[in-house]
Design a protein around this motif. Structure first.
Motif, PDB file in Angstrom:
ATOM      1  N   TYR A  99      56.689  63.535  -8.885  1.00 11.01           N
ATOM      2  CA  TYR A  99      55.589  62.686  -8.422  1.00 11.01           C
ATOM      3  C   TYR A  99      55.847  61.228  -8.793  1.00 11.01           C
ATOM      4  CZ  TYR A  99      53.077  66.908  -7.217  1.00 11.01           C
ATOM      5  OH  TYR A  99      52.718  68.091  -6.625  1.00 11.01           O
ATOM      6  N   ILE A 100      56.380  61.032  -9.981  1.00 10.57           N
ATOM      7  CA  ILE A 100      56.721  59.675 -10.428  1.00 10.57           C
ATOM      8  C   ILE A 100      57.744  59.051  -9.485  1.00 10.57           C
ATOM      9  CG2 ILE A 100      57.863  58.386 -12.287  1.00 10.57           C
ATOM     10  CD1 ILE A 100      56.551  60.469 -14.234  1.00 10.57           C
ATOM     11  N   GLU A 101      58.696  59.850  -9.041  1.00  5.90           N
ATOM     12  CA  GLU A 101      59.736  59.356  -8.128  1.00  5.90           C
ATOM     13  C   GLU A 101      59.136  58.887  -6.809  1.00  5.90           C
ATOM     14  OE1 GLU A 101      63.586  61.291  -5.868  1.00  5.90           O
ATOM     15  OE2 GLU A 101      63.137  61.982  -7.891  1.00  5.90           O
ATOM     16  N   VAL A 102      58.202  59.649  -6.266  1.00 10.40           N
ATOM     17  CA  VAL A 102      57.573  59.278  -4.986  1.00 10.40           C
ATOM     18  C   VAL A 102      56.733  58.011  -5.154  1.00 10.40           C
ATOM     19  CG1 VAL A 102      55.921  59.993  -3.201  1.00 10.40           C
ATOM     20  CG2 VAL A 102      57.575  61.635  -4.106  1.00 10.40           C
ATOM     21  N   ILE A 103      56.035  57.905  -6.277  1.00  8.60           N
ATOM     22  CA  ILE A 103      55.223  56.706  -6.525  1.00  8.60           C
ATOM     23  C   ILE A 103      56.119  55.474  -6.660  1.00  8.60           C
ATOM     24  CG2 ILE A 103      53.652  55.583  -8.157  1.00  8.60           C
ATOM     25  CD1 ILE A 103      52.571  58.477  -8.740  1.00  8.60           C
ATOM     26  N   CYS A 104      57.226  55.602  -7.399  1.00  6.59           N
ATOM     27  CA  CYS A 104      58.155  54.477  -7.543  1.00  6.59           C
ATOM     28  C   CYS A 104      58.670  54.024  -6.178  1.00  6.59           C
ATOM     29  CB  CYS A 104      59.334  54.875  -8.437  1.00  6.59           C
ATOM     30  SG  CYS A 104      58.920  54.962 -10.190  1.00  6.59           S
ATOM     31  N   LYS A 105      58.982  54.977  -5.318  1.00  6.28           N
ATOM     32  CA  LYS A 105      59.439  54.660  -3.961  1.00  6.28           C
ATOM     33  C   LYS A 105      58.355  53.893  -3.196  1.00  6.28           C
ATOM     34  CE  LYS A 105      60.940  57.019   0.300  1.00  6.28           C
ATOM     35  NZ  LYS A 105      61.151  58.349   0.916  1.00  6.28           N
ATOM     36  N   SER A 106      57.104  54.245  -3.428  1.00  4.84           N
ATOM     37  CA  SER A 106      55.980  53.618  -2.718  1.00  4.84           C
ATOM     38  C   SER A 106      55.694  52.207  -3.207  1.00  4.84           C
ATOM     39  CB  SER A 106      54.720  54.480  -2.871  1.00  4.84           C
ATOM     40  OG  SER A 106      54.945  55.796  -2.437  1.00  4.84           O
ATOM     41  N   LEU A 107      56.166  51.899  -4.414  1.00  8.33           N
ATOM     42  CA  LEU A 107      55.906  50.582  -5.000  1.00  8.33           C
ATOM     43  C   LEU A 107      56.939  49.532  -4.614  1.00  8.33           C
ATOM     44  CD1 LEU A 107      54.858  51.701  -8.591  1.00  8.33           C
ATOM     45  CD2 LEU A 107      53.368  50.706  -6.848  1.00  8.33           C
ATOM     46  N   VAL A 108      58.004  49.941  -3.948  1.00  7.65           N
ATOM     47  CA  VAL A 108      59.049  48.993  -3.546  1.00  7.65           C
ATOM     48  C   VAL A 108      58.453  47.950  -2.600  1.00  7.65           C
ATOM     49  CG1 VAL A 108      61.226  48.735  -2.300  1.00  7.65           C
ATOM     50  CG2 VAL A 108      60.903  50.666  -3.855  1.00  7.65           C
ATOM     51  N   ASP A 109      58.704  46.690  -2.886  1.00  6.42           N
ATOM     52  CA  ASP A 109      58.231  45.565  -2.063  1.00  6.42           C
ATOM     53  C   ASP A 109      56.704  45.404  -2.061  1.00  6.42           C
ATOM     54  OD1 ASP A 109      60.845  44.900  -1.339  1.00  6.42           O
ATOM     55  OD2 ASP A 109      60.799  46.255   0.389  1.00  6.42           O
ATOM     56  N   LEU A 110      56.033  46.019  -3.041  1.00  6.50           N
ATOM     57  CA  LEU A 110      54.584  45.865  -3.121  1.00  6.50           C
ATOM     58  C   LEU A 110      54.229  44.471  -3.626  1.00  6.50           C
ATOM     59  CD1 LEU A 110      51.688  47.207  -3.089  1.00  6.50           C
ATOM     60  CD2 LEU A 110      52.064  47.635  -5.535  1.00  6.50           C
ATOM     61  N   ASP A 111      53.309  43.799  -2.922  1.00  7.76           N
ATOM     62  CA  ASP A 111      52.786  42.527  -3.405  1.00  7.76           C
ATOM     63  C   ASP A 111      51.782  42.795  -4.522  1.00  7.76           C
ATOM     64  OD1 ASP A 111      54.247  41.015  -1.581  1.00  7.76           O
ATOM     65  OD2 ASP A 111      52.730  41.299  -0.021  1.00  7.76           O
ATOM     66  N   GLY A 112      51.497  41.781  -5.325  1.00  6.81           N
ATOM     67  CA  GLY A 112      50.541  41.941  -6.417  1.00  6.81           C
ATOM     68  C   GLY A 112      49.158  42.320  -5.910  1.00  6.81           C
ATOM     69  N   ILE A 113      48.422  43.086  -6.741  1.00 10.78           N
ATOM     70  CA  ILE A 113      47.071  43.527  -6.387  1.00 10.78           C
ATOM     71  C   ILE A 113      46.066  42.787  -7.274  1.00 10.78           C
ATOM     72  CG2 ILE A 113      45.455  45.468  -6.351  1.00 10.78           C
ATOM     73  CD1 ILE A 113      47.887  47.318  -5.926  1.00 10.78           C
ATOM     74  N   THR A 114      45.103  42.126  -6.639  1.00 12.26           N
ATOM     75  CA  THR A 114      44.018  41.473  -7.362  1.00 12.26           C
ATOM     76  C   THR A 114      42.702  42.041  -6.869  1.00 12.26           C
ATOM     77  OG1 THR A 114      45.300  39.450  -7.655  1.00 12.26           O
ATOM     78  CG2 THR A 114      42.929  39.267  -7.915  1.00 12.26           C
ATOM     79  N   ILE A 115      41.821  42.366  -7.805  1.00 13.46           N
ATOM     80  CA  ILE A 115      40.529  42.975  -7.455  1.00 13.46           C
ATOM     81  C   ILE A 115      39.408  42.117  -8.009  1.00 13.46           C
ATOM     82  CG2 ILE A 115      39.092  45.028  -7.694  1.00 13.46           C
ATOM     83  CD1 ILE A 115      41.463  46.403  -6.874  1.00 13.46           C
ATOM     84  N   LYS A 116      38.415  41.875  -7.174  1.00 14.89           N
ATOM     85  CA  LYS A 116      37.206  41.158  -7.609  1.00 14.89           C
ATOM     86  C   LYS A 116      36.085  42.178  -7.716  1.00 14.89           C
ATOM     87  CE  LYS A 116      34.313  37.133  -6.628  1.00 14.89           C
ATOM     88  NZ  LYS A 116      34.595  36.511  -7.928  1.00 14.89           N
TER      89      LYS A 116
END
Length: 226
Positions: A99-116
Motif C-alpha cells: 500500500y505504501i508503494e502505491v501511495i508513493c507512486k501517487s505522490l509523484v509530481d504532487l503540488d503542495g496542499i494547503t487547507i483553510k
C-alpha cells in the motif's frame, strides 16, 4: 463540487433536524467490543489550527458536556479511506508495504496542499470544521490514488461508501440525546464563519484505525513527506 454550497446545504438540513429533536446519537462510541477497523490516508492540522478548534469545543462543552469530543490527537482530515472500517478486516490480511508503494507512486509530481479551515457545519450525528483546499492538489491526489489502487490487485474499498470530495474534520459526535439543542445551535452559530486558520500540509499519514480514529487504537504505518 462547490464546497461552500455543500457545507451550507448540509448545515441547513442538519441544524433543522437537530432543533427538531431529530439528532442521531452514535450508539457505538462507548461500545468496547466495537471491532470495526480499516486503513486510512489522512492529514492532521497543525497546532495553531487545533488551538482555535479547542475554543469551539470549549464553547460546545459548556452547553452539552456529555457528548463525544475529539481530543487533539484524533483530529484529522481523511484524504482517502483505502479500506473502510469493518468488523471483517484486520491488519494481518494485507502487506502494508504494498500500500505504501502505491501511495508513493501517487505522490509523484504532487503540488503542495494547503487547507483553510473556516466555519463549521453539521450532520444529524456530528459537528465538523469546514475545510477548503486552496487549489486542486488534494483532488488531484485523490484521483491518482483512485486510479492507482483500482489498477492494482490490492484489497481496497475506495468510494464504496461514498465518493470523498470534501476536506472537513469531525470534532464532536452526539453519543446521547441532546439536552439543550437550541443552545447548542446558538453556540455553533457563533462559529459558523469563524476563521480557524490555514495550514500547508507537510506530511500524510497512513494508519490502521478504528471508526473514530482513536489514537489508542491506531497503528501508524507510514509517513509521507510532501
Amino acid at each position: 463540487m462547490n464546497l461552500t454550497e455543500h457545507y451550507n446545504q448540509l448545515y441547513k438540513k442538519s441544524s433543522e433536524a437537530i432543533l427538531a429533536g431529530n439528532c442521531i446519537p452514535d450508539s457505538q462510541i462507548n461500545n468496547e467490543s466495537d471491532s470495526r477497523f480499516g486503513i486510512t490516508l489522512l492529514i492532521r492540522p497543525n497546532d495553531t489550527v487545533k488551538t482555535k478548534i479547542k475554543l469551539f469545543l470549549e464553547a460546545l462543552k459548556e452547553v452539552e458536556p456529555t457528548q463525544y469530543y475529539y481530543p487533539d490527537s484524533d483530529i484529522h482530515i481523511t484524504v482517502m479511506s483505502i479500506i473502510s472500517c469493518s468488523e471483517e478486516f484486520r491488519l494481518n490480511q494485507i502487506s502494508p508495504n504494498d500500500y505504501i508503494e502505491v501511495i508513493c507512486k501517487s505522490l509523484v509530481d504532487l503540488d503542495g496542499i494547503t487547507i483553510k479551515f473556516k466555519g463549521v457545519t453539521a450532520s444529524p450525528s456530528a459537528l465538523m470544521i469546514q475545510g477548503f483546499p486552496t487549489d486542486e492538489s488534494l483532488n488531484n491526489l485523490r484521483n491518482k490514488l483512485r486510479e492507482n489502487f483500482k489498477n492494482s490487485t490490492l484489497q481496497q474499498t475506495i468510494d464504496s461508501r461514498y465518493t470523498i470530495s470534501a476536506a472537513h474534520s469531525t470534532v464532536m459526535r452526539f453519543q446521547e440525546e441532546l439536552q439543550h439543542s437550541k443552545q447548542l445551535i446558538e453556540a455553533v452559530e457563533k462559529f459558523r464563519n469563524f476563521d480557524f486558520g490555514e495550514f500547508t500540509v507537510e506530511n500524510l499519514e497512513l494508519v490502521y484505525n478504528d471508526w473514530y480514529q482513536r489514537k489508542s487504537n491506531t497503528i501508524h504505518l507510514a509517513d509521507f513527506m510532501i
